[in-house]
Design an enzyme around this catalytic site. Structure first.
Site, PDB file in Angstrom:
ATOM      1  N   HIS A  52      -6.306   3.903  -5.621  1.00  0.00           N
ATOM      2  CA  HIS A  52      -5.365   3.795  -4.503  1.00  0.00           C
ATOM      3  C   HIS A  52      -4.756   5.145  -4.118  1.00  0.00           C
ATOM      4  O   HIS A  52      -4.879   5.573  -2.960  1.00  0.00           O
ATOM      5  CB  HIS A  52      -4.317   2.724  -4.819  1.00  0.00           C
ATOM      6  CG  HIS A  52      -3.119   2.757  -3.923  1.00  0.00           C
ATOM      7  ND1 HIS A  52      -3.190   2.463  -2.581  1.00  0.00           N
ATOM      8  CD2 HIS A  52      -1.821   3.067  -4.172  1.00  0.00           C
ATOM      9  CE1 HIS A  52      -1.980   2.587  -2.047  1.00  0.00           C
ATOM     10  NE2 HIS A  52      -1.134   2.954  -2.996  1.00  0.00           N
ATOM     11  N   HIS A  76       2.001   9.627  -5.624  1.00  0.00           N
ATOM     12  CA  HIS A  76       3.057   8.894  -4.926  1.00  0.00           C
ATOM     13  C   HIS A  76       3.565   7.659  -5.657  1.00  0.00           C
ATOM     14  O   HIS A  76       4.701   7.244  -5.445  1.00  0.00           O
ATOM     15  CB  HIS A  76       2.647   8.553  -3.489  1.00  0.00           C
ATOM     16  CG  HIS A  76       1.806   7.329  -3.348  1.00  0.00           C
ATOM     17  ND1 HIS A  76       0.440   7.376  -3.310  1.00  0.00           N
ATOM     18  CD2 HIS A  76       2.134   6.011  -3.252  1.00  0.00           C
ATOM     19  CE1 HIS A  76      -0.041   6.140  -3.183  1.00  0.00           C
ATOM     20  NE2 HIS A  76       0.968   5.289  -3.148  1.00  0.00           N
ATOM     21  N   GLU A  80       7.425   5.310  -9.460  1.00  0.00           N
ATOM     22  CA  GLU A  80       7.634   3.874  -9.360  1.00  0.00           C
ATOM     23  C   GLU A  80       6.916   3.112 -10.482  1.00  0.00           C
ATOM     24  O   GLU A  80       7.488   2.206 -11.077  1.00  0.00           O
ATOM     25  CB  GLU A  80       7.142   3.381  -7.987  1.00  0.00           C
ATOM     26  CG  GLU A  80       7.345   1.902  -7.721  1.00  0.00           C
ATOM     27  CD  GLU A  80       8.813   1.476  -7.672  1.00  0.00           C
ATOM     28  OE1 GLU A  80       9.681   2.354  -7.579  1.00  0.00           O
ATOM     29  OE2 GLU A  80       9.061   0.262  -7.751  1.00  0.00           O
ATOM     30  N   ASP A  81       5.670   3.480 -10.768  1.00  0.00           N
ATOM     31  CA  ASP A  81       4.846   2.628 -11.633  1.00  0.00           C
ATOM     32  C   ASP A  81       4.548   3.204 -13.008  1.00  0.00           C
ATOM     33  O   ASP A  81       3.882   2.548 -13.816  1.00  0.00           O
ATOM     34  CB  ASP A  81       3.507   2.315 -10.936  1.00  0.00           C
ATOM     35  CG  ASP A  81       3.695   1.390  -9.747  1.00  0.00           C
ATOM     36  OD1 ASP A  81       4.717   0.689  -9.714  1.00  0.00           O
ATOM     37  OD2 ASP A  81       2.829   1.384  -8.854  1.00  0.00           O
ATOM     38  N   ASP A 263      -8.144  -3.390  31.647  1.00  0.00           N
ATOM     39  CA  ASP A 263      -8.580  -2.241  30.865  1.00  0.00           C
ATOM     40  C   ASP A 263      -9.109  -2.648  29.502  1.00  0.00           C
ATOM     41  O   ASP A 263      -8.582  -2.289  28.472  1.00  0.00           O
ATOM     42  CB  ASP A 263      -7.461  -1.215  30.737  1.00  0.00           C
ATOM     43  CG  ASP A 263      -6.116  -1.897  30.590  1.00  0.00           C
ATOM     44  OD1 ASP A 263      -6.094  -3.116  30.336  1.00  0.00           O
ATOM     45  OD2 ASP A 263      -5.099  -1.215  30.730  1.00  0.00           O
TER      46      ASP A 263
HETATM   47 MN    MN Z   1       1.041   3.097  -3.139  1.00  0.00          MN
END
Ligand code: MN
Length: 744
Positions: A52, A76, A80-81, A263
């Site tokens: 990911h 990123h 958090e994890d 369109d």
């Molecule tokens: Mn993520």
């Protein structure tokens, strides 16, 4: 080589392709760090978790953001994890990267639930305000894009939740940042989960149409290219179907069929400079028939998010309409990548500091400089730093509250309800007890502790709080608490003001009916209420006194008018028919041979014509034996005589009556005229009446605030026939649209 390393190698190759000078060692060490920290974690798809962040870094690389962004993308989810911290990351990859990762983490921790529009708007603002660096938003958007691309592995419930959130928060933010390409993909992916049936219907219909139009895009593209190169224009032409969500929205929101959507196809002509754009526009309009009203010059007037292009819709061969967008390469970059295009321009300026104040300035200027033609769009457009004076916090239920910057738990409590503020004894921010002075920060979850035995706000809260709302509500509390005192001071203030306008308190309080009317005029129910309002300054004593003076004057005038009318009546009623006004305003006529009414089975009784429907000879009538006033005569169509509404115990009192020969006697009746208000209306009505030689007892005209006028008319006529003539005449007065008899 394992799957993770295999995927990483692809990333590295792509990074080098975009930027051969990239610091690959640093990027690789970020990958190794994330890979070892996520360890054996798996995604729902069964792949190693690290796939990911690698995918997110790939998208960031496609946007050609700077290297810190790529490194941060790889890391990123670490805070958090995994057990890694801001400090760990700062030590290894620098504080810039650590701040980016922490920023993304904060956004990840924001909890969304589906809310009303206003809430969604606050969420979007909060999202933007929390990310101090625009790159944080970009990484978060790429993170969401990859999660949406792999949403099939999630549960049904999760799919719907994420899709809704993407549609309502992420796609609009991508739009504001001008990132069209990302926005379209987010919208199409969300739609597939939010309305699978609609999504597949549109898809299928599109497939059918494009089969019918087989070769259309290629032919048209070649045709345009050929013509433009003959004109000596350097350009690239791309043709495509528009993205599904935009077609879906037109079909469902504007309920159009696919054939009615002009369109479906869009062609892009990308050229070197602005003069070439207008040159190409000329050629296109020469080649195809333009559709009227569809030309838009977003070069002269860019969209608020910075988008620039010329748009026109033309009808191609075989009658298929299509849109053509004409722009320069630079405009194209901005159109596709929005804010992110900024980094593309900056390539090669490696020593320039990115993501700092100056970049913000750039975004702000870009968005600010666009004076938009569509005010709605402009309001919704967001400038990254435009919320410096606001702070967004959550209630424990997940609602977002917007408060002024520096707001405290006191502001928060009163923004929920004054009762919460008034019974507040403590506050928790993110689960921790804080003092009332603590300034709230974006994303804080605030909880107010209340107690029934709370003593109410303290005076210094008014200087601690930042919002006028809280301050006013606290003031309100003090007003209420000191009601006795307010009443006493209010009373004396009012009394002295009354003297100024020549009234005494005794004069207005002497008659309770009068007092009620006067209090209504100042919107108070009771005298104490009036005093208290004056006492705490909610109502000025001067205003109250002068309003009451006005009201007294008006009532006096009415009284005089009534007296004059009565005098008029008695002079009018010569001969045998008399209309003395009773205190209730009804008109009494003694039963005489020619009084006009014959009452079945009753001789010589008093007859009055009811005031509600004012019958005249010729009207079908019915009588009611009143207690003490003889027989009251109503029109049969008067609501007060409606058989369905007659009280059972009064059945016996309804009697048949009929008109006798009334000779030349005049009968009073009333009309209501509705008209469009204009100068001279009342005069024209009076002229019409005079032309008919009608006796008018009273005429009053009132202008309504909506531009209409009501005219009430009291007149005396011989019979229904004469009255009908009057009504017809009045209906012809210019502006009059309804003349009806009062009552009935
Ligand atoms: Mn993520």
């Amino acid at each position: 080589m394992d799957l993770a390393h295999e995927r990483y190698e692809y990333l590295e190759r792509d990074i080098l392709a975009a930027n051969p000078a990239a610091d690959i060692a640093r990027i690789r060490s970020a990958f190794e760090y994330a890979n070892s920290h996520h360890g054996p974690q798996l995604r729902k798809s069964g792949e190693p978790y690290i796939i990911h962040p690698i995918a997110v870094a790939e998208i960031i690389n496609e946007l050609e953001l700077d290297q810190d962004s790529i490194v941060a993308a790889l890391l990123h989810d670490c805070i958090e994890d995994t057990d890694s911290t801001h400090d760990d990351i700062a030590r290894l990859f620098g504080s810039q990267v650590a701040d980016l990762v922490e920023g993304v983490t904060k956004l990840t921790r924001m909890q969304y639930t589906s809310r009303e529009d206003e809430q969604m708007e606050n969420l979007r603002k909060m999202f933007m305000a929390m990310a101090k660096d625009v790159r944080v938003i970009l990484i978060k958007l790429c993170d969401r894009l990859h999660n949406m691309r792999t949403l099939q592995y999630q549960s049904d419930k999760k799919q719907k939740e994420k899709a809704l959130e993407t549609m309502e928060v992420y796609a609009p933010i991508a739009h504001r940042l001008g990132m069209q390409k990302l926005k379209w993909e987010l919208e199409d992916l969300s739609l597939e989960y939010l309305d699978p049936v609609g999504y597949h219907d549109v898809n299928e219909e599109l497939a059918q149409i494009t089969t019918q139009h087989a070769g259309f895009v290629d032919n048209m593209q070649a045709h345009i290219e050929e013509r433009l190169s003959a004109e000596g224009v350097q350009c690239r032409v791309y043709g495509r179907l528009k993205h599904i969500y935009s077609i879906y929205r037109k079909m469902y929101a504007q309920s159009k069929t696919l054939k009615e959507i002009f369109d479906l196809y869009a062609f892009r002509v990308i050229v070197e400079d602005i003069p070439a754009c207008y040159n190409v526009l000329g050629c296109i309009h020469d080649m195809f028939k333009p559709v009227l009203g569809r030309f838009k010059d977003y070069i002269g007037t860019p969209k608020p998010n910075g988008y620039q292009s010329l748009h026109t819709t033309v009808i191609g061969r075989e009658g298929i309409p299509f849109e053509v967008q004409i722009r320069t390469w630079q405009m194209h970059q901005t159109a596709e990548y929005g804010v992110a295009a900024h980094w593309k321009y900056k390539q090669g300026m490696a020593n320039e500091k990115l993501g700092t104040e100056r970049d913000f300035e750039w975004v702000r200027k870009l968005l600010e400089s666009q004076q938009d033609t569509d005010p709605d769009e402009f309001v919704r457009t967001l400038r990254v730093d435009m919320f410096a004076d606001e702070v967004f916090v959550f209630t424990p239920n997940g609602d977002v509250k917007s408060l002024p910057a520096g707001a405290t738990p006191i502001d928060f409590a009163y923004s929920i309800h004054s009762a919460i503020g008034n019974s507040m004894t403590g506050a928790r921010v993110n689960g921790r007890i804080v003092t009332f002075e603590t300034p709230l920060k974006n994303g804080d979850i605030v909880e107010i502790i209340t107690s029934k035995s709370a003593r109410g706000p303290s005076r210094d809260w008014m200087s601690i709080c930042k919002s006028n709302e809280a301050r006013n509500k606290i003031r309100q509390w003090f007003k209420k608490e000191r009601r006795e005192e307010n009443i006493a001071t209010g009373r004396s203030m009012f009394e002295s003001e009354l003297k100024h306008v020549g009234l005494s308190l005794a004069a207005i309080t002497a008659n309770s009916e009068l007092l009620d009317i006067l209090l209504k005029r100042v919107r108070c129910g009771q005298l104490d209420e009036l005093y208290a309002a004056i006492g705490y300054g909610g109502l000025s004593a001067q205003k109250a006194a002068s309003r009451m003076r006005e009201e007294m004057t008006r009532l006096g005038r009415l009284e005089r008018q009534r007296a004059e009318q009565e005098a008029l009546q008695s002079s009018l009623s010569s001969g045998e028919t008399v209309y003395p006004s009773t205190p209730k305003g009804s008109i009494l006529a003694p039963r005489r041979s020619n009084s006009g009414i014959i009452v079945a089975g009753l001789d010589n009784c008093m007859v009055k014509f009811s005031k509600c429907c004012t019958p005249v000879p010729g009207d079908p009538v019915v009588g009611f034996i009143t207690k003490g006033y003889g027989v009251s005569v109503h029109r049969q169509d008067c609501p007060n005589a409606d058989p369905a509404r007659r009280k059972p115990e009064e059945q016996g009192r309804w009697v048949s009556v009929s008109w006798a020969d009334t000779g030349d006697s005049a009968f009073r009746t009333s009309l209501e005229i509705s008209a469009k208000d204009r100068d001279g209306l009342a005069l024209d009505v009076a002229m019409a009446l005079s032309a008919q030689k009608v006796k008018v007892n009273n005429l009053s005209a009132r202008s309504q605030p909506d531009g209409y006028a009501m005219i009430n008319l009291e007149l005396a006529v011989k019979d229904q026939k004469e009255l009908t003539g009057v009504i017809n005449k009045l209906s012809q007065v210019s502006g009059v649209f309804l003349v009806k008899r009062a009552g009935g």
